[in-house]
Design an enzyme around this catalytic site. Structure first.
Site, mmCIF file in Angstrom:
data_model
loop_
_atom_site.group_PDB
_atom_site.id
_atom_site.type_symbol
_atom_site.label_atom_id
_atom_site.label_comp_id
_atom_site.label_asym_id
_atom_site.label_seq_id
_atom_site.Cartn_x
_atom_site.Cartn_y
_atom_site.Cartn_z
ATOM 1 C CB SER A 62 33.566 -13.732 -72.720
ATOM 2 O OG SER A 62 33.265 -13.009 -73.936
ATOM 3 C CG ASP B 29 32.377 -6.708 -71.803
ATOM 4 O OD1 ASP B 29 30.813 -5.707 -71.354
ATOM 5 O OD2 ASP B 29 31.836 -7.782 -71.347
ATOM 6 C CD GLU C 102 26.565 -14.220 -67.120
ATOM 7 O OE1 GLU C 102 27.473 -12.758 -67.995
ATOM 8 O OE2 GLU C 102 27.271 -14.941 -67.241
HETATM 9 O O1 KIV Z 1 31.926 -10.714 -71.715
HETATM 10 C C1 KIV Z 1 31.336 -11.111 -72.387
HETATM 11 O O2 KIV Z 1 30.783 -11.892 -73.257
HETATM 12 C C2 KIV Z 1 29.708 -10.984 -71.363
HETATM 13 C C3 KIV Z 1 28.089 -11.825 -72.386
HETATM 14 C C4 KIV Z 1 28.560 -13.095 -72.436
HETATM 15 C C5 KIV Z 1 27.484 -10.732 -71.627
HETATM 16 O O3 KIV Z 1 29.411 -10.138 -71.179
#
Ligand code: KIV
Length: 275
Positions: free
Chosen positions: A50, A88, A186
């Site tokens: 994100s 991520d 989510e």
């Molecule tokens: O990218 C992100 O911030 C996420 C969270 C919202 C779970 O995957």
């Protein structure tokens, strides 16, 4: 606590041990100051992709690169000493094959110090998750609304309604069986998230998935009221820092224009004169 009296940084195994116990508190962070701010209160801090939308102004997470994740991961690592640090895997860095996923996950972990990676996908990513876990890489899975598939979904819509719920349960069971240490749910109906939480031996961490998950995650800028370009309905604001910052900037601009602002170099010049 360690023998030296210092709090030990949480590991994925500590998160697994929280299944069915105290709710797991999780936030995203992308920078050192925010990591320092959230560290003590969080069990898990996620450098989410994100970051592309929140800090870089991208229209989706699809443009986020491995290099961006590494740079933000390194910044966050400097601010954490307590929370479990998860990062991520960006779009295109793991979907092709388990080998590609291993290569890039290993890079993310060795260059940032993250304790685990997160990747999106259920049944179809189970083989990759097992491949990583068997080689020492803890994996947090992410199912339901998986933002990297936004073009397939046609928007950021609730997933798992009606008959699609059975597929989501199968996804959750597949990632748990493959060895994921936890799974993000989510934008999933609350009843389905509860059902998945009951069925799995690993913790579920919800975002827009009701209150029955083993933990909750939010994008830190959303919950502080700093990121206002895009506001998912489920986001509860715990602060209004964006509006506060805009008011502070307007106040500063007004004072400068009114020549009412004591510039630091004047104060410094006074001190020099006094000496
Ligand atoms: O990218 C992100 O911030 C996420 C969270 C919202 C779970 O995957």
């Amino acid at each position: 606590m360690s023998a030296t009296g210092q709090v030990r940084q949480r590991m994925p195994t500590d998160i697994v041990a929280m299944k069915g116990g105290d709710p797991i508190v999780c936030l995203t962070a992308y920078t050192t100051p925010i990591a320092k701010l959230v560290d003590a209160d969080c069990d898990l801090v996620l450098v989410g992709d994100s970051v592309g939308m929140v800090l870089h102004g991208l229209p989706s997470t699809l443009g986020v690169t491995l290099e961006m994740m590494i740079m933000h991961g390194q910044a966050v690592a400097r601010g954490l000493s307590h929370a479990c640090f998860v990062i991520d895997m960006p779009f295109g860095s793991y979907e092709e094959s388990p080998q590609q996923a291993y290569r890039n996950a290993a890079r993310l972990m060795s260059e940032t110090g993250a304790a685990a990676v997160k990747l999106e996908g259920g049944v179809h990513m189970a083989e990759t998750i097992a491949f990583l876990v068997q080689r020492g890489i803890p994996v947090m899975a992410h199912i339901g609304l998986t933002p990297q598939s936004v073009n397939l979904f046609g928007g950021y819509k609730v997933q798992g309604r009606g008959e699609a719920g059975a597929q989501l349960l199968a996804d959750a069971q597949a990632v748990a069986k493959a060895g994921a240490f936890s799974v993000v749910l989510e934008k999933v109906p609350g009843g389905l998230a509860d059902q998945i939480t009951q069925a799995l031996p690993i913790p579920t961490v919800g975002i827009g998935a009701g209150v029955g998950c083993d933990g909750q995650v939010l994008v830190v800028d959303d919950m502080l009221g700093l990121f206002t370009d895009f506001k998912p309905k489920f986001v509860k604001r715990f602060g209004n820092l964006g509006a506060d910052a805009a008011a502070a900037v307007a106040d500063y601009a007004a004072q400068v224009r009114a020549r009412a602002f004591p510039a630091p170099e004047h104060a410094f010049a006074d001190e020099v004169v006094k000496k």
